[in-house]
Structure formats: structure tokens, C-alpha cells
Scaffold this active site. Structure first.
Site, mmCIF file in Angstrom:
data_model
loop_
_atom_site.group_PDB
_atom_site.id
_atom_site.type_symbol
_atom_site.label_atom_id
_atom_site.label_comp_id
_atom_site.label_asym_id
_atom_site.label_seq_id
_atom_site.Cartn_x
_atom_site.Cartn_y
_atom_site.Cartn_z
ATOM 1 N N SER A 190 17.711 -12.290 1.763
ATOM 2 C CA SER A 190 18.987 -12.216 2.472
ATOM 3 C C SER A 190 20.176 -12.099 1.520
ATOM 4 O O SER A 190 20.256 -12.797 0.501
ATOM 5 C CB SER A 190 19.168 -13.455 3.357
ATOM 6 O OG SER A 190 20.435 -13.427 3.989
ATOM 7 N N THR A 250 18.614 -14.917 11.543
ATOM 8 C CA THR A 250 17.893 -13.650 11.523
ATOM 9 C C THR A 250 16.727 -13.773 12.499
ATOM 10 O O THR A 250 16.488 -14.827 13.088
ATOM 11 C CB THR A 250 17.374 -13.319 10.117
ATOM 12 O OG1 THR A 250 16.403 -14.305 9.732
ATOM 13 C CG2 THR A 250 18.513 -13.330 9.113
ATOM 14 N N LYS A 300 17.042 -15.320 16.660
ATOM 15 C CA LYS A 300 18.164 -14.909 17.505
ATOM 16 C C LYS A 300 17.908 -15.187 18.984
ATOM 17 O O LYS A 300 18.837 -15.543 19.721
ATOM 18 C CB LYS A 300 18.472 -13.425 17.289
ATOM 19 C CG LYS A 300 18.967 -13.094 15.885
ATOM 20 C CD LYS A 300 19.244 -11.611 15.738
ATOM 21 C CE LYS A 300 19.689 -11.262 14.330
ATOM 22 N NZ LYS A 300 19.987 -9.811 14.171
ATOM 23 N N ASP A 325 26.513 -8.782 15.559
ATOM 24 C CA ASP A 325 25.847 -7.542 15.137
ATOM 25 C C ASP A 325 26.469 -6.314 15.807
ATOM 26 O O ASP A 325 26.607 -5.262 15.174
ATOM 27 C CB ASP A 325 24.353 -7.597 15.476
ATOM 28 C CG ASP A 325 23.575 -8.498 14.531
ATOM 29 O OD1 ASP A 325 24.057 -8.735 13.412
ATOM 30 O OD2 ASP A 325 22.483 -8.957 14.926
ATOM 31 N N GLY A 350 13.318 1.954 17.305
ATOM 32 C CA GLY A 350 12.942 0.548 17.342
ATOM 33 C C GLY A 350 13.299 -0.087 18.667
ATOM 34 O O GLY A 350 14.255 0.339 19.332
ATOM 35 N N GLY A 361 13.375 -3.798 19.117
ATOM 36 C CA GLY A 361 13.545 -5.239 18.956
ATOM 37 C C GLY A 361 14.957 -5.708 19.287
ATOM 38 O O GLY A 361 15.742 -5.009 19.931
ATOM 39 N N TYR A 379 18.164 -2.629 4.325
ATOM 40 C CA TYR A 379 18.812 -2.457 3.018
ATOM 41 C C TYR A 379 17.923 -2.925 1.873
ATOM 42 O O TYR A 379 18.312 -2.804 0.707
ATOM 43 C CB TYR A 379 20.145 -3.216 2.971
ATOM 44 C CG TYR A 379 20.048 -4.699 3.248
ATOM 45 C CD1 TYR A 379 19.731 -5.604 2.241
ATOM 46 C CD2 TYR A 379 20.279 -5.196 4.526
ATOM 47 C CE1 TYR A 379 19.634 -6.955 2.492
ATOM 48 C CE2 TYR A 379 20.195 -6.547 4.785
ATOM 49 C CZ TYR A 379 19.875 -7.427 3.766
ATOM 50 O OH TYR A 379 19.780 -8.772 4.022
ATOM 51 N N GLY A 424 22.461 -0.469 5.701
ATOM 52 C CA GLY A 424 22.576 -1.669 6.514
ATOM 53 C C GLY A 424 23.443 -2.746 5.898
ATOM 54 O O GLY A 424 23.898 -3.667 6.594
#
Length: 392
Positions: free
Chosen positions: A122, A168, A172, A208, A231, A233, A322, A343
């Protein structure tokens, strides 16, 4: 002749001055005080008494002065005279160092952390620490390994020095039952990436969504009518809401497992979007070129999504991953000169909103000298204002 004169003087009776100024002699003066050398005994005694009294007064004055001087010496420090003496001068810095040491050793006034599993990669600690340093706040921010099963216990054990948490995946969604209230974006996406410890209650936020929008706007993309999302998610939900914020009318969502994408259509309908849900293999089968392609896939993920050179040249790729960088998709875009946003840009902008929340409790309240704070955060992760890596 002289002898006779002396005899006459000795036998003569002395004269006495009466009160009326006349002279008397002989027996008339027997009742008056005796006089020696022209001065009466009473006058002499009075004079002596005056001298004695004067001497006593002088001695008393001298004693009072001496006592005052002794008292003054007792009040003054003995080492005050030699200003340049080394001992007093050395004592002052020592006293200052003693008072300054506890301030350095004192615990930060607030504690914060990013939670997740895994969490070692992170960049949130670098971003937040840069922000608090720029703001002059002695706050700590660390990365803590916490699994979904351990989240409730971790939150319950937090002390009053804790101000907030960044989350993360998979936390969430797991945090939602612990929250007393959530903001609109957390309710829309079904996930909160930010928790504010507000007294005894927990307030949840999703930064976000705005982080994606602000990162794309900084890169020059003000609107996107047609968007592809890769994606299915929690981050894909934020990307879908961000697409609506950017004015999207149509969104194609490409997923690996269609059976796990049932949440997408209801959310798209609530946002007023026309949505198509497709497998990765059909990512670039449309004749229409999207304005924006958002990949929410984890770093290092291999996908069947293949885009033509024409699409990669004309569409902006925003890859939320990233680490490692560049991703496989980013390399494909860069190979044909396409535009790519890392990102890290989203991470920096969503972290800025988190800092707002932790400082003021309000994501809409700008920070003092916010442009400078954001610049420090971008420098901390090595990207420029448009999200491109800084040249080393």
C-alpha cells in the site's frame, strides 16, 4: 605686679547674669547653678546627652544600611555577577533540552491506519504522511494487516487516540454492519473505504468515486459518454458511479463470471445508465469506440480482453492498479502511443478526500493550502498532476 593681679582675681566673687540682664555678685548668686569656664553644668550635661543621642542615631542608621545591603545580597543569585561565566550559560541550554525532549517523545495526537490483507504494497502511508506533514499535524499513519474475520475485533479495541481508518478489499463491504451512518456513495456502491471515528460512533464514506473523477479530470478528461469497465468487484461499482458522474449514457461492463454480476444492472438503472454485461472476450466487439476504458482488475491479472490499435489510440485507459507498473494493459496502450492514467492518481485524489474527512469530518471542506498538500502527496508517490510517473 602679676602676682598681685592673680590674687585679686582669685578673691573676687564671680558675676552672674540674672534673667533680667542685670549682674549680681557674692551671696546673691549662691542659689544659682555652678558655672565652669563660662558654661553651666546643666548645659554641659545637655550637650553631652545630645552628642550621645546623635552618636546612637548615626550607629542606628549605619546598622539599618548594613542590614538592607545584607538583605539585597541574599535576594540576588550568587552567580549573577559574572555574566560570561561558563556554568550559568551552560545551564540554560540544558534546561531547554530537558523541556523539549518530552515533546519529541510524546505520542502523536491522532492515530490512523490503512487496513487490508495483503497490505504491504500500500502507498497510502506515504500519501497520508506527506499530507499531515504539509498541514503541520503530528499524526501517525500506518499499514496494518487485518482480515475480514478480524475487522470487528480490531475496531472494537481502538482507543480514543484513533481518528480514522482507510480500508482496502475485502474490508470495504465487511465494515458496513459496523457503521452508524454512511454517505451517499457508500450506500450506492455497497462499500466504504473510509471510516471516521466520531466519538462512540463510526461514520463510513466512499472516496473512490470522487477519486476516480478527479484523477480523470486532472488528466484532461472532463466527460465520457461511452465507457468500458473491466471487472465486477467493489471497485467496479465505484467506477460505474464515477462514469455516471462524468456524464456517461452507456456502459459496457466486462467480467470473468457472469453469474456474479447480478448487482450491476440494478445499480446502473438507479444511476440512469444503459448497461451491457459481457465476458472479457467480447471487450472490443463493438463498432463504437469508448471514450474511456476503466480497468478495476488487480495488478498482474491476465485478461482475455483485447483492444484494437485504433481503440487504444483513441480511448483513455485508466488502470486502477499501480503495482506492478506498468500493467499488461498499460503496456499495450503505451505501445501505440495511447494515453494512460495510473491508479496512483486515483489513490492520491481519494486519499486527499480522506484527509479532509479526518481533519474536518467533511469531504467537501477543502484543506488549508490544499494545492500544496496535494502537490506533496503526488510527489510522495512519484507522479505529476496528470497522473503520469515523474522522470527520475
Amino acid at each position: 605686679m602679676d602676682e598681685r593681679k592673680r590674687t585679686d582675681e582669685e578673691t573676687a566673687e564671680p558675676a552672674v547674669l540674672e534673667d533680667d540682664g542685670e549682674l549680681t555678685t557674692g551671696a546673691e548668686a549662691d542659689d544659682e547653678p555652678a558655672v565652669e569656664d563660662g558654661v553651666s553644668e546643666a548645659s554641659a550635661e545637655a550637650g553631652i546627652a545630645e552628642l550621645v543621642e546623635a552618636e546612637r542615631e548615626r550607629e542606628a542608621e549605619e546598622a539599618a544600611v548594613a542590614e538592607a545591603e545584607e538583605a539585597l545580597e541574599r535576594e540576588e543569585p550568587k552567580d549573577a555577577e559574572p555574566v560570561a561565566e561558563p556554568e550559568p550559560l551552560a545551564a540554560k541550554p540544558a534546561a531547554k533540552a530537558k523541556t523539549a525532549k518530552p515533546r519529541k517523545a510524546a505520542a502523536p495526537s491522532r492515530r490512523l491506519a490503512v487496513l487490508g490483507s495483503p497490505i504491504q504494497h500500500s502507498q497510502s502511508p506515504a500519501l497520508h504522511r506527506a499530507a499531515y506533514e504539509a498541514l503541520g499535524l503530528d499524526w501517525s499513519y500506518e499499514a496494518v494487516e487485518v482480515t475480514e474475520d478480524g475487522l470487528a475485533d480490531f475496531v472494537q479495541d481502538l482507543g480514543p487516540e484513533w481518528r480514522g481508518l482507510s480500508l482496502t478489499m475485502p474490508l470495504k463491504k465487511a465494515v458496513l454492519p459496523l457503521l452508524a451512518e454512511s454517505d451517499r456513495y457508500a450506500e450506492q456502491t455497497g462499500g466504504a473505504n473510509t471510516v471516521l471515528l466520531d466519538g462512540d460512533s463510526l461514520r463510513g464514506f466512499n472516496t473512490d468515486v470522487v477519486g476516480i473523477v478527479r484523477a480523470l479530470q486532472a488528466a484532461g478528461l472532463e466527460e465520457a459518454r461511452y465507457v468500458h469497465i473491466l471487472g465486477g468487484g467493489a471497485t467496479a461499482a465505484s467506477a460505474l458511479v464515477a462514469a455516471a458522474e462524468l456524464g456517461a449514457e452507456r456502459v459496457d461492463v466486462h467480467v470473468r463470471d457472469l453469474t456474479r454480476a447480478g448487482w450491476i444492472e440494478p445499480l446502473a438503472n438507479d444511476l440512469g445508465l444503459r448497461v451491457r454485461i459481457r465476458p472479457f472476450s467480447q471487450a472490443d466487439r463493438s463498432l463504437d469506440v469508448p471514450d474511456l476504458v476503466i480497468s478495476t482488475l488487480p495488478g498482474g491479472t491476465q485478461t482475455e480482453a483485447v483492444y484494437t490499435d485504433s481503440t487504444r489510440r483513441r480511448s483513455l485507459l485508466f488502470d486502477v492498479a499501480y503495482e506492478p507498473w506498468p500493467t499488461a494493459l498499460a503496456r499495450q496502450w503505451e505501445a501505440v502511443g495511447g494515453r494512460v492514467v495510473s491508479g496512483l492518481a486515483m489513490l492520491a485524489h481519494q486519499a486527499l478526500l480522506q484527509v479532509r474527512i479526518f481533519v474536518s469530518g467533511d469531504p467537501l471542506q477543502p484543506l488549508p493550502d490544499e494545492p500544496d498538500v496535494l502537490s506533496a502527496m503526488l510527489d510522495a508517490v512519484g507522479i505529476d498532476e496528470q497522473g503520469a510517473p515523474l522522470e527520475v
